[in-house]
Enzyme design. Structure first.
Site, PDB file in Angstrom:
ATOM      1  N   LEU A  18       0.845  -1.198   0.000  1.00 10.83           N
ATOM      2  CA  LEU A  18       0.000   0.000   0.000  1.00 10.83           C
ATOM      3  C   LEU A  18       0.875   1.239   0.000  1.00 10.83           C
ATOM      4  O   LEU A  18       1.939   1.243   0.636  1.00 10.83           O
ATOM      5  CB  LEU A  18      -0.869   0.026   1.265  1.00 10.83           C
ATOM      6  CG  LEU A  18      -1.978  -1.019   1.386  1.00 10.83           C
ATOM      7  CD1 LEU A  18      -2.600  -0.960   2.769  1.00 10.83           C
ATOM      8  CD2 LEU A  18      -3.052  -0.777   0.330  1.00 10.83           C
ATOM      9  N   GLU A  30     -10.718   1.088   7.345  1.00  7.65           N
ATOM     10  CA  GLU A  30     -10.413  -0.095   8.168  1.00  7.65           C
ATOM     11  C   GLU A  30      -9.223   0.216   9.055  1.00  7.65           C
ATOM     12  O   GLU A  30      -8.474   1.162   8.797  1.00  7.65           O
ATOM     13  CB  GLU A  30     -10.030  -1.289   7.274  1.00  7.65           C
ATOM     14  CG  GLU A  30     -11.146  -1.752   6.379  1.00  7.65           C
ATOM     15  CD  GLU A  30     -10.636  -2.715   5.312  1.00  7.65           C
ATOM     16  OE1 GLU A  30      -9.619  -3.406   5.542  1.00  7.65           O
ATOM     17  OE2 GLU A  30     -11.250  -2.745   4.247  1.00  7.65           O
ATOM     18  N   LYS A  66      -5.482  -0.634  10.346  1.00  5.59           N
ATOM     19  CA  LYS A  66      -4.301  -1.274   9.753  1.00  5.59           C
ATOM     20  C   LYS A  66      -3.673  -2.149  10.838  1.00  5.59           C
ATOM     21  O   LYS A  66      -3.079  -1.658  11.793  1.00  5.59           O
ATOM     22  CB  LYS A  66      -3.313  -0.222   9.252  1.00  5.59           C
ATOM     23  CG  LYS A  66      -2.148  -0.834   8.501  1.00  5.59           C
ATOM     24  CD  LYS A  66      -1.363   0.225   7.754  1.00  5.59           C
ATOM     25  CE  LYS A  66      -0.281  -0.396   6.889  1.00  5.59           C
ATOM     26  NZ  LYS A  66       0.599  -1.326   7.559  1.00  5.59           N
TER      27      LYS A  66
HETATM   28  S1  IVH Z   1      -5.313  -4.111   2.187  1.00  2.85           S
HETATM   29  C1  IVH Z   1      -4.045  -4.324  -2.089  1.00  2.85           C
HETATM   30  N1  IVH Z   1      -6.159  -3.769   4.639  1.00  2.85           N
HETATM   31  O1  IVH Z   1      -0.631  -3.537   5.459  1.00  2.85           O
HETATM   32  C2  IVH Z   1      -4.345  -4.032  -0.682  1.00  2.85           C
HETATM   33  N2  IVH Z   1      -3.849  -4.268   4.331  1.00  2.85           N
HETATM   34  O2  IVH Z   1       1.370  -1.817   4.260  1.00  2.85           O
HETATM   35  C3  IVH Z   1      -3.871  -5.082   0.192  1.00  2.85           C
HETATM   36  N3  IVH Z   1      -2.602  -4.462   6.409  1.00  2.85           N
HETATM   37  O3  IVH Z   1       0.463  -5.857   3.072  1.00  2.85           O
HETATM   38  C4  IVH Z   1      -3.794  -4.722   1.589  1.00  2.85           C
HETATM   39  N4  IVH Z   1      -4.266  -4.084   7.779  1.00  2.85           N
HETATM   40  O4  IVH Z   1      -0.189  -6.721   5.404  1.00  2.85           O
HETATM   41  C5  IVH Z   1      -5.095  -4.040   3.861  1.00  2.85           C
HETATM   42  N5  IVH Z   1      -7.079  -3.486   6.733  1.00  2.85           N
HETATM   43  C6  IVH Z   1      -6.018  -3.752   5.967  1.00  2.85           C
HETATM   44  C7  IVH Z   1      -4.742  -4.013   6.510  1.00  2.85           C
HETATM   45  C8  IVH Z   1      -3.683  -4.249   5.649  1.00  2.85           C
HETATM   46  C9  IVH Z   1      -2.973  -4.369   7.687  1.00  2.85           C
HETATM   47  C10 IVH Z   1      -1.206  -4.723   5.971  1.00  2.85           C
HETATM   48  C11 IVH Z   1      -1.072  -5.744   4.896  1.00  2.85           C
HETATM   49  C12 IVH Z   1      -0.404  -5.025   3.769  1.00  2.85           C
HETATM   50  C13 IVH Z   1       0.298  -3.921   4.487  1.00  2.85           C
HETATM   51  C14 IVH Z   1       0.634  -2.769   3.576  1.00  2.85           C
END
Ligand code: IVH
Length: 712
Positions: A111, A153, A155
């Site tokens: 991200l 959401e 993180k």
């Molecule tokens: S979405 C294409 N949603 O953050 C989008 N990631 O810095 C895929 N992560 O690799 C990720 N909470 O390991 C998403 N609510 C959330 C998340 C989340 C933690 C982590 C995930 C990602 C990383 C990116």
């Protein structure tokens, strides 16, 4: 390595307190954008590997993000220098050899980050432009950015995982790895109770669910309590513990750790319902029986997103899991599709990262700890405060000058900052809360452990206890010897070292190999199992490489790379102890300062006694097999760029250096040849071309190593 979990840190004040790692510095001297780009890439790759591959990050996320930012900015200004192997074009770290590789059908992307409101607004403005919503009515509420429709959401600070179900049955679980290829952790994931092994009747033919595996904070605390009770070291933080638990070879160990999971994204789906929005997809996952975080929110506008992030910045510790920010996603799947992705991250989502945490607390006192070389380090004794994921009750103040500079007085309210795994820092006092007539702290004149005078040598920032038999130094030396980077004796931590010293079982590191175990067995808290474990750990340490033993001796200025160089060059501890300073200084990687210090150490009676104790116990004193390699590259400088088939990066460097050559990181007019592998660095190539430096492929490199000659 910098793990700082609120334990008895200041006793370790002489372990490297600088959290530098490689290239962790914003204040570099820049000779050219190309070389700074090379430097940043190397540093980012190193920190990627520490975070993703070794679960042992060295720098806080914010600092890592700054390195990435700097690289991105330089690459944006010099697009001709962007290469496909740049970390800006890739995700995470390559998978390890422990688990089978799994290729992700749809890449697991990373991200992009936003660190403040203006960056979030910038992202929203790009969405509006990308979706052509510029002309949309702003609904008359004064907001300047039209509504897009977002799902907010949390993180989760854990380990990303992909779960694949076929006909409702879990068939594969994989880590993210480098985004294209991850590790097969199916056996371990089957033991995570909140992850369904089977879905009900409503399951589609294929569904891949992505989410974060994490360790609840309460489970983490209980695990640490158990560690402490068993005399074992505490785990640093929930994220690294989750990653380590997931990587166990024995699935029953993973199963016993109480890991949990939040689903946040769909991957491949075959035969599912057609869903208009990401929020609908999360609701569907919930219905299918996946854990979906209830703290999600569908909003229209960016101000509402900010209200969500503000709320959680304040309430993050009300949760039983760690979060390091929020993730904001465009809700409409049609809009997601039209926004698309860069090579690394989707344009329709952004991670809003929380700033490093700061908390106010009381500075109860300033004490001084004595390290293994006698260095006296002042540290803040704080009213315990939960900050950055752990409870902090002590923080180093480094030296007398720093205490003055920070202007902190015992009794002050002070601000403590901590980000992720990193050492907590006292930023300064809250002057408005300073009680009247608070007394300034002054450095003690005598050692708190042995009472002898403390000395600050002229021109030095540090103050020392110069009593060679000071008990605090002795304790710190033994702890250092048993630490991970040295002889790695698990179970022999601070309290046991103190106990064994007090009981007279040991008085120096050599005595660890001659402990009267029957007497230890009479101590309270030492059952047969803990004795067996500790004896086993001490026994195993006898086989550590010579370089670890050298590091363990705690010789001033001698770090792991100098120890490695000495052990390779001399091949045996006896040869090192007999070598002159000049002979040692002639070894590549050993400077004169190190050489003098090592020679001085081995000239002492204490060193001779230790060597005999090691020899008697059967501790390994041999270095790596010395190979007599012809010095065909003496006086030559060979630079390597890109990936080679038959050599790792370090392997190629070793091959050059062991033949007497030099292997710097950049091309100059002194370069004899540039070895070009796949995906070489553009800056090295163009520099070599500009200077007319010969370029070799791998076959040419092998010939050069063999003969010292450049191929025709
Ligand atoms: S979405 C294409 N949603 O953050 C989008 N990631 O810095 C895929 N992560 O690799 C990720 N909470 O390991 C998403 N609510 C959330 C998340 C989340 C933690 C982590 C995930 C990602 C990383 C990116």
């Amino acid at each position: 390595m910098c793990r700082w979990s609120g334990g008895p840190q200041p006793a370790k004040a002489e372990e490297p307190l600088d959290v530098i790692g490689r290239g962790y510095s914003q204040s570099v001297t820049m000779d050219s954008p190309a070389s700074r780009i090379d430097e940043l890439r190397e540093s980012i790759r190193y920190h990627n590997e520490r975070y993703h591959g070794l679960d042992a990050p060295e720098i806080p996320d914010v600092e890592y993000d700054l390195l990435v930012r700097e690289l991105e900015a330089l690459e944006a200004a010099h697009p001709e220098l962007v290469t496909p192997d740049s970390p800006t074009q890739q995700v995470g770290a390559a998978p390890s050899a422990t688990f089978a590789p799994v290729e992700h059908t749809v890449p697991m992307m990373s991200l992009d980050n936003a660190f403040d409101r203006s960056e979030l607004d910038g992202w929203a403005a790009r969405l509006v432009k990308g979706l052509d919503l510029d002309g949309e009515d702003d609904q008359g509420d004064g907001a300047t950015i039209p509504a897009v429709g977002y799902v907010c959401e949390l993180k989760i600070d854990g380990v990303a995982c992909s779960l694949r179900y076929e006909d409702g049955v879990l068939v594969q679980a994989a880590t993210r790895g480098n985004g294209r290829v991850g590790e097969d952790i199916t056996a371990n994931v089957r033991g995570i109770s909140v992850i369904p092994n089977e879905l009900g009747q409503a399951a589609p033919a294929v569904i891949e669910v992505r989410g974060e595996i994490y360790l609840p904070v309460s489970t983490f605390s209980a695990l640490n309590d158990a560690q402490e009770a068993a005399g074992l070291p505490r785990y640093a933080n929930p994220r690294n513990t989750a990653a380590g638990s997931l990587r166990q070879k024995d699935p029953s160990v993973t199963a016993g750790r109480g890991l949990a999971f939040w689903s946040y994204q769909l991957g491949v789906v075959e035969g599912g319902p057609s869903l208009p929005g990401h929020g609908d997809a999360l609701d569907w996952l919930d219905e299918l029986g996946f854990p979906v975080n209830p703290e999600r929110r569908r909003v229209e506008r960016i101000d509402e997103v900010v209200a969500f992030t503000d709320h959680w910045l304040e309430h993050r510790h009300d949760l039983d899991y760690e979060i390091d920010g929020a993730v904001v996603k465009v809700d409409s799947l049609v809009r997601q599709e039209s926004l698309g992705a860069t090579s690394k991250a989707p344009r329709w989502a952004i991670a809003y990262k929380f700033p490093p945490e700061e908390r106010a607390t009381q500075l109860i006192d300033i004490n001084v700890s004595i390290g293994r070389t006698g260095k006296a380090t002042p540290f803040a004794v704080l009213e315990p405060v939960f900050v950055g994921g752990s409870t902090v009750q002590m923080a180093t103040l480094h030296n007398d000058d720093q205490v003055r500079l920070k202007d902190v007085h015992p009794g002050d309210t002070v601000i403590v900052r901590k980000a992720g795994d990193v050492i907590p820092e006292v930023l300064g006092p809250v002057l408005s809360e300073r009680p009247k007539r608070l007394r300034r702290w002054s450095f003690p004149h005598s050692c708190p452990a042995c009472g002898s005078g403390l000395v600050r040598p002229e021109g030095e920032a540090h103050t020392f206890c110069v009593n060679p038999v000071c008990p605090a130094q002795r304790q710190a030396r033994i702890e250092h010897f048993t630490s991970r980077g040295a002889m790695d004796i698990e179970g022999m931590g601070e309290s046991r070292v103190a106990l064994f010293l007090a009981r007279g079982f040991i008085s120096d590191v050599g005595d660890l190999y001659d402990i009267a175990w029957s007497e230890v067995g009479e101590l309270e808290g030492f059952g047969q199992t803990s004795i067996d474990n500790l004896r086993g750990a001490i026994e195993a340490s006898k086989q550590r490489p010579l370089a670890n033993l050298l590091v363990g001796l705690g010789i001033r200025h001698l770090g792991p790379s100098g120890a490695e160089a000495l052990s390779k060059a001399f091949g045996h501890l006896d040869a090192i102890s007999a070598a002159t300073g000049e002979a040692m200084a002639a070894v590549d990687g050993v400077g004169p300062k190190i050489a003098v210090s090592v020679a001085d150490f081995f000239a002492t009676e204490e060193a001779a006694t230790l060597i005999e104790k090691f020899r008697a116990a059967g501790v390994n004193l041999d270095g790596p097999e010395a190979v007599d390699v012809p010095q065909v590259l003496a006086g030559k400088t060979v630079v390597v760029s890109g990936t080679l088939n038959g050599f790792s990066r370090d392997g190629a460097a070793d091959a050059i250096k062991s033949r007497g050559g030099k292997n710097p990181g950049s091309v100059s007019k002194k370069t004899t040849a540039l070895v070009v592998g796949t995906e070489p660095g553009a800056s090295k190539l163009s520099k070599a071309e500009e200077l007319g430096v010969p370029m070799l492929d791998e076959a040419g490199f092998v010939k050069l190593l063999d003969t010292g000659e450049l191929p025709e």
